[in-house]
Design an enzyme around this catalytic site. Structure first.
Site, mmCIF file in Angstrom:
data_model
loop_
_atom_site.group_PDB
_atom_site.id
_atom_site.type_symbol
_atom_site.label_atom_id
_atom_site.label_comp_id
_atom_site.label_asym_id
_atom_site.label_seq_id
_atom_site.Cartn_x
_atom_site.Cartn_y
_atom_site.Cartn_z
ATOM 1 N N PHE A 12 0.808 -1.557 0.530
ATOM 2 C CA PHE A 12 0.243 -0.478 0.511
ATOM 3 C C PHE A 12 0.708 1.053 -0.053
ATOM 4 O O PHE A 12 0.738 2.189 -0.906
ATOM 5 C CB PHE A 12 -1.224 -0.317 1.493
ATOM 6 C CG PHE A 12 -1.836 1.192 2.076
ATOM 7 C CD1 PHE A 12 -2.111 2.356 0.648
ATOM 8 C CD2 PHE A 12 -1.243 1.659 2.428
ATOM 9 C CE1 PHE A 12 -2.576 3.197 1.084
ATOM 10 C CE2 PHE A 12 -2.130 2.902 3.518
ATOM 11 C CZ PHE A 12 -3.387 4.054 2.151
ATOM 12 N N SER A 76 6.371 -5.124 5.107
ATOM 13 C CA SER A 76 6.924 -5.708 6.051
ATOM 14 C C SER A 76 5.320 -5.624 6.196
ATOM 15 O O SER A 76 4.330 -5.335 5.321
ATOM 16 C CB SER A 76 7.356 -5.006 7.742
ATOM 17 O OG SER A 76 6.227 -5.782 8.792
ATOM 18 N N ALA A 115 10.670 2.432 7.909
ATOM 19 C CA ALA A 115 9.293 3.046 8.428
ATOM 20 C C ALA A 115 8.983 2.269 9.384
ATOM 21 O O ALA A 115 8.304 1.019 9.851
ATOM 22 C CB ALA A 115 8.451 1.668 6.984
ATOM 23 N N TYR A 146 4.595 -7.549 16.153
ATOM 24 C CA TYR A 146 4.783 -6.489 15.117
ATOM 25 C C TYR A 146 5.444 -5.569 15.459
ATOM 26 O O TYR A 146 6.813 -4.380 15.543
ATOM 27 C CB TYR A 146 3.426 -6.341 14.109
ATOM 28 C CG TYR A 146 3.652 -4.886 13.793
ATOM 29 C CD1 TYR A 146 4.061 -4.735 12.089
ATOM 30 C CD2 TYR A 146 3.172 -3.782 14.186
ATOM 31 C CE1 TYR A 146 4.708 -4.017 11.934
ATOM 32 C CE2 TYR A 146 3.060 -2.832 13.013
ATOM 33 C CZ TYR A 146 3.168 -2.740 11.750
ATOM 34 O OH TYR A 146 3.277 -1.691 10.992
#
Ligand code: UDP
Length: 310
Positions: A12, A76, A115, A146
């Site tokens: 995205f 990721s 990021a 995460y």
């Protein structure tokens, strides 16, 4: 002409960065293993002579021939459902993948941008969250894969900056939305829009009193670019500080789509943060950046995109 490697470039945010940097006359190398990204997101630039796609898993050694000026490390899984389904890959890409990408930056003398995420603040005990807040993360909870991978990635990035003198930047990305999110990625924006467009009940988790602050993709990409070209080598929050409850957000989606959907309540996922809102003072001060796209406009654009997908 500068060359940039974008890991996670078919995702995205990664694919929007590919578009943005091609427009700014960069040569773009997009790397992705396609486990959560999609070639559909780069189909329109595959023929661009300044664009190259390499299918590769960055947890393995990364070999790039020739010069690299920038590495943007965006690979990721990034939605709660994705990292619950891919816990080991999430930990590996944040740790081994970041190590490989930093090693490449050192070798090529390229500037490295990580990021990172608002998830480094976990379920925060202060609101809004400034970069100086250390967070409240459960390392062994389901989201820990995460959160801790990204916290490790930040530590590794700072170690390469301090020890190897690599030029590094860290962006802490807060909830972002826009075209090319996967409609079934489980995140609240595609989930609610999909449900509203089908006149199905919107699934609010918990009582819907938890808050989030949603940033439109074009604002985020601008912020990342300003950070990349700045001399700020400590983390910077990029996000939209307009905070709302998830219940109010559901009502807003129903209103904008003109849907007949009702709202139903489902159990709150484990360790779901109760509040989230970026303190963007640093971005304003150091980057002269703040979000400008109003949520109604951003949502209208995003809804139009999802109508095309259904
Ligand atoms: N959420 C919800 N219904 C959904 C999906 C998400 O109420 O169908 C809630 C979720 O519990 C969280 C918020 O919306 O409080 C944002 O969730 P998302 O998965 O988008 O990302 P997060 O901000 O939690 O990383």
């Amino acid at each position: 002409m500068k060359t940039v490697l974008i890991t996670g470039g078919t995702g995205f945010i990664g694919s929007h960065l590919c578009d943005f940097l091609l427009d700014k006359d960069y040569r773009v190398i997009c790397m992705d293993n396609l486990i959560t990204g999609s070639e559909d997101n780069i189909a329109h630039i595959m023929q661009n002579k300044n664009f190259t796609f390499i299918r590769h898993d960055v947890t393995n050694y990364i070999d790039i021939k020739g010069r690299l000026d920038y590495i943007l490390h965006f690979a990721s899984p990034a939605s709660p459902i994705d990292y619950l389904e891919l816990p080991i890959q999430t930990l590996k890409v944040g740790s081994l993948g970041t190590h490989n990408a930093l090693g490449l930056a050192k070798e090529k003398k390229a500037r490295f941008l990580l990021a990172s995420t608002s998830e480094v603040y976990g379920d925060p005990l202060v609101n809004p969250q400034p970069e100086t807040y250390w967070g409240n993360v459960n390392p062994i909870g389901p989201r820990g894969v995460y959160d801790e991978a990204k916290r490790f990635a930040e530590s590794m990035t700072m170690a390469y900056q301090r020890f190897h003198k690599v030029s590094t930047r860290i962006v802490r990305i807060f909830n972002t939305y826009g075209s090319r999110m996967r409609i079934n990625d489980g995140r609240v924006v595609p989930a609610f829009i999909n449900q509203a467009l089908r006149n199905k009940a919107l699934t609010v988790f918990g009582k819907g009193t938890q808050t989030r602050s949603f940033c439109y993709i074009s604002d985020l990409v601008w912020g990342i670019y300003r950070l990349l070209l700045s001399d700020v080598n400590t983390p910077v929050n990029i996000g939209n500080p307009t905070e709302m409850t998830i219940l109010d957000f559901a009502k807003q989606i129903i209103q904008i789509t003109g849907s007949k959907s009702k709202i139903i309540f489902k159990p709150l996922p484990v360790n779901d943060p109760k509040m989230r809102r970026p303190d963007i003072s640093r971005a304003k001060r150091e980057l002269n950046w703040e979000s400008v796209v109003d949520i109604q406009q951003g949502l209208r654009n995003t809804i139009k995109y999802f109508i095309g997908c259904i």
